[in-house]
Design a protein around this motif. Structure first.
Motif, PDB file in Angstrom:
ATOM      1  N   THR A  43      -4.896  50.274   7.006  1.00  0.00           N
ATOM      2  CA  THR A  43      -5.929  49.884   6.049  1.00  0.00           C
ATOM      3  C   THR A  43      -5.415  48.667   5.295  1.00  0.00           C
ATOM      4  O   THR A  43      -4.331  48.709   4.708  1.00  0.00           O
ATOM      5  CB  THR A  43      -6.250  51.026   5.069  1.00  0.00           C
ATOM      6  OG1 THR A  43      -6.750  52.139   5.820  1.00  0.00           O
ATOM      7  CG2 THR A  43      -7.289  50.604   4.043  1.00  0.00           C
ATOM      8  N   ARG A  45      -5.902  45.937   2.328  1.00  0.00           N
ATOM      9  CA  ARG A  45      -6.543  45.705   1.037  1.00  0.00           C
ATOM     10  C   ARG A  45      -6.085  44.346   0.503  1.00  0.00           C
ATOM     11  O   ARG A  45      -5.029  43.849   0.898  1.00  0.00           O
ATOM     12  CB  ARG A  45      -6.159  46.808   0.051  1.00  0.00           C
ATOM     13  CG  ARG A  45      -6.665  48.180   0.474  1.00  0.00           C
ATOM     14  CD  ARG A  45      -6.281  49.273  -0.516  1.00  0.00           C
ATOM     15  NE  ARG A  45      -6.807  50.568  -0.095  1.00  0.00           N
ATOM     16  CZ  ARG A  45      -6.154  51.409   0.701  1.00  0.00           C
ATOM     17  NH1 ARG A  45      -4.925  51.115   1.140  1.00  0.00           N
ATOM     18  NH2 ARG A  45      -6.711  52.559   1.058  1.00  0.00           N
ATOM     19  N   TRP A  51     -11.185  41.124  -3.527  1.00  0.00           N
ATOM     20  CA  TRP A  51     -11.867  41.105  -2.247  1.00  0.00           C
ATOM     21  C   TRP A  51     -10.995  40.534  -1.135  1.00  0.00           C
ATOM     22  O   TRP A  51     -10.230  39.599  -1.352  1.00  0.00           O
ATOM     23  CB  TRP A  51     -13.146  40.256  -2.333  1.00  0.00           C
ATOM     24  CG  TRP A  51     -14.142  40.752  -3.324  1.00  0.00           C
ATOM     25  CD1 TRP A  51     -14.282  40.339  -4.620  1.00  0.00           C
ATOM     26  CD2 TRP A  51     -15.135  41.747  -3.115  1.00  0.00           C
ATOM     27  NE1 TRP A  51     -15.303  41.017  -5.236  1.00  0.00           N
ATOM     28  CE2 TRP A  51     -15.854  41.893  -4.319  1.00  0.00           C
ATOM     29  CE3 TRP A  51     -15.504  42.535  -2.025  1.00  0.00           C
ATOM     30  CZ2 TRP A  51     -16.903  42.780  -4.459  1.00  0.00           C
ATOM     31  CZ3 TRP A  51     -16.563  43.424  -2.166  1.00  0.00           C
ATOM     32  CH2 TRP A  51     -17.248  43.541  -3.371  1.00  0.00           C
ATOM     33  N   ASN A  80     -22.352  40.617  -0.687  1.00  0.00           N
ATOM     34  CA  ASN A  80     -20.907  40.486  -0.519  1.00  0.00           C
ATOM     35  C   ASN A  80     -20.586  39.483   0.586  1.00  0.00           C
ATOM     36  O   ASN A  80     -19.940  39.798   1.586  1.00  0.00           O
ATOM     37  CB  ASN A  80     -20.265  41.846  -0.224  1.00  0.00           C
ATOM     38  CG  ASN A  80     -20.354  42.776  -1.416  1.00  0.00           C
ATOM     39  OD1 ASN A  80     -20.445  42.337  -2.565  1.00  0.00           O
ATOM     40  ND2 ASN A  80     -20.340  44.068  -1.155  1.00  0.00           N
ATOM     41  N   VAL A  98     -17.293  36.943   4.744  1.00  0.00           N
ATOM     42  CA  VAL A  98     -17.750  38.267   4.330  1.00  0.00           C
ATOM     43  C   VAL A  98     -16.708  38.827   3.369  1.00  0.00           C
ATOM     44  O   VAL A  98     -15.500  38.688   3.602  1.00  0.00           O
ATOM     45  CB  VAL A  98     -17.904  39.203   5.554  1.00  0.00           C
ATOM     46  CG1 VAL A  98     -18.250  40.611   5.119  1.00  0.00           C
ATOM     47  CG2 VAL A  98     -18.952  38.656   6.514  1.00  0.00           C
ATOM     48  N   ARG A 100     -14.977  42.036   1.521  1.00  0.00           N
ATOM     49  CA  ARG A 100     -14.755  43.475   1.688  1.00  0.00           C
ATOM     50  C   ARG A 100     -13.684  43.941   0.711  1.00  0.00           C
ATOM     51  O   ARG A 100     -12.709  43.223   0.458  1.00  0.00           O
ATOM     52  CB  ARG A 100     -14.271  43.789   3.103  1.00  0.00           C
ATOM     53  CG  ARG A 100     -15.276  43.510   4.202  1.00  0.00           C
ATOM     54  CD  ARG A 100     -16.119  44.737   4.488  1.00  0.00           C
ATOM     55  NE  ARG A 100     -17.217  44.469   5.391  1.00  0.00           N
ATOM     56  CZ  ARG A 100     -17.133  44.510   6.713  1.00  0.00           C
ATOM     57  NH1 ARG A 100     -15.988  44.803   7.285  1.00  0.00           N
ATOM     58  NH2 ARG A 100     -18.194  44.276   7.450  1.00  0.00           N
ATOM     59  N   LYS A 101     -13.842  45.158   0.203  1.00  0.00           N
ATOM     60  CA  LYS A 101     -12.817  45.758  -0.655  1.00  0.00           C
ATOM     61  C   LYS A 101     -11.591  46.157   0.169  1.00  0.00           C
ATOM     62  O   LYS A 101     -10.458  46.119  -0.307  1.00  0.00           O
ATOM     63  CB  LYS A 101     -13.369  46.991  -1.377  1.00  0.00           C
ATOM     64  CG  LYS A 101     -14.380  46.668  -2.457  1.00  0.00           C
ATOM     65  CD  LYS A 101     -13.706  46.016  -3.654  1.00  0.00           C
ATOM     66  CE  LYS A 101     -14.684  45.829  -4.806  1.00  0.00           C
ATOM     67  NZ  LYS A 101     -14.028  45.193  -5.971  1.00  0.00           N
ATOM     68  N   GLU A 102     -11.837  46.558   1.417  1.00  0.00           N
ATOM     69  CA  GLU A 102     -10.758  46.896   2.336  1.00  0.00           C
ATOM     70  C   GLU A 102     -11.326  46.891   3.741  1.00  0.00           C
ATOM     71  O   GLU A 102     -12.548  46.920   3.938  1.00  0.00           O
ATOM     72  CB  GLU A 102     -10.139  48.258   2.022  1.00  0.00           C
ATOM     73  CG  GLU A 102     -11.087  49.435   2.205  1.00  0.00           C
ATOM     74  CD  GLU A 102     -10.433  50.765   1.895  1.00  0.00           C
ATOM     75  OE1 GLU A 102      -9.531  50.821   1.037  1.00  0.00           O
ATOM     76  OE2 GLU A 102     -10.842  51.760   2.536  1.00  0.00           O
ATOM     77  N   THR A 103     -10.461  46.848   4.696  1.00  0.00           N
ATOM     78  CA  THR A 103     -10.881  46.974   6.090  1.00  0.00           C
ATOM     79  C   THR A 103      -9.874  47.840   6.821  1.00  0.00           C
ATOM     80  O   THR A 103      -8.668  47.780   6.530  1.00  0.00           O
ATOM     81  CB  THR A 103     -11.038  45.595   6.761  1.00  0.00           C
ATOM     82  OG1 THR A 103     -11.613  45.768   8.056  1.00  0.00           O
ATOM     83  CG2 THR A 103      -9.716  44.872   6.894  1.00  0.00           C
ATOM     84  N   SER A 168     -15.052  45.972  15.633  1.00  0.00           N
ATOM     85  CA  SER A 168     -16.241  46.144  14.804  1.00  0.00           C
ATOM     86  C   SER A 168     -17.255  45.055  15.169  1.00  0.00           C
ATOM     87  O   SER A 168     -16.892  44.017  15.721  1.00  0.00           O
ATOM     88  CB  SER A 168     -15.872  46.020  13.319  1.00  0.00           C
ATOM     89  OG  SER A 168     -15.524  44.671  13.032  1.00  0.00           O
TER      90      SER A 168
END
Length: 199
Positions: A43, A45, A51, A80, A98, A100-103, A168
């Motif tokens: 994960t 972050r 972001w 976002n 893009v 994202r808070k996390e991927t 993804s």
């Protein structure tokens, strides 16, 4: 008649005393990190700020890697994304990044899969090579090199054909294809081997 047994024993002992190491070069920390992330998942972050800023295919097409490189970029209210105005687009925007808070990168255990799928095949191939060495048709170095190359080939085949979990939709659109372990082929092309003494 010459007694070849001592020579054969010496060759077998040499084979026993070395191991074949296959994977990314130890000296390349970046590729080692990529291999480990793919193998076990991770994960991600943001390190700075709130972001993760992920470039889209539009950013890549413009060879843009950082948001500050794009003049006139802004974050549309309630979205976002970071975009620029583009009258030719249906919504008047061209999405560049893009947010994202996390991927989450899922585990794609290509190293373990290669080993589990091929270990018996490698053992059989090694047995054939050792037989040739015993009868004097091959040296220790040739046995080790041919076996190492076979293992490298197996690992590269796994990387080329590994498909699940898939990328993804965002990653697929950025890359333009869905090969989870292939992007710029640096990981694939880096797979190599070396020999290390056990004792």
């Amino acid at each position: 008649m010459t007694n070849t047994l001592p020579h054969i024993i010496e060759q077998l002992e040499r084979l026993q005393s070395e191991r074949i190491i296959v994977g990314v070069p130890r000296s390349n920390d970046h590729l080692t990190m990529i291999a480990l992330v793919q193998e076990y998942g991770k994960t991600i972050r943001p390190v700075h700020g709130d972001w993760l800023v992920i470039p889209t295919e539009n950013a890549r097409a413009m060879h843009v890697t950082h948001a500050s490189q794009v003049p006139g970029m802004f974050r549309p209210k309630g979205k976002n994304i970071l975009a620029i105005k583009d009258e030719s687009s249906p919504n008047g925007l061209k999405v560049m990044f893009v947010l994202r808070k996390e991927t989450r990168i899922p585990a794609r255990p290509f190293l373990r899969y290669t080993y589990q799928t091929n270990v018996r095949l490698w053992a059989n191939y090694a047995a054939v090579l050792v037989q040739k060495m015993i009868v004097g048709k091959m040296s220790v170095e040739e046995v080790e090199t041919l076996l190492a190359r076979r293992i490298v080939s197996s690992m590269k085949s796994t990387i080329r054909h590994f498909s699940k979990p898939a990328n993804s939709p965002l990653t697929q659109s950025i890359k333009g294809f869905n090969d989870p372990l292939i992007d710029d082929k640096k990981l694939l092309d880096s797979i190599t081997y070396f020999f290390e003494r056990k004792f």
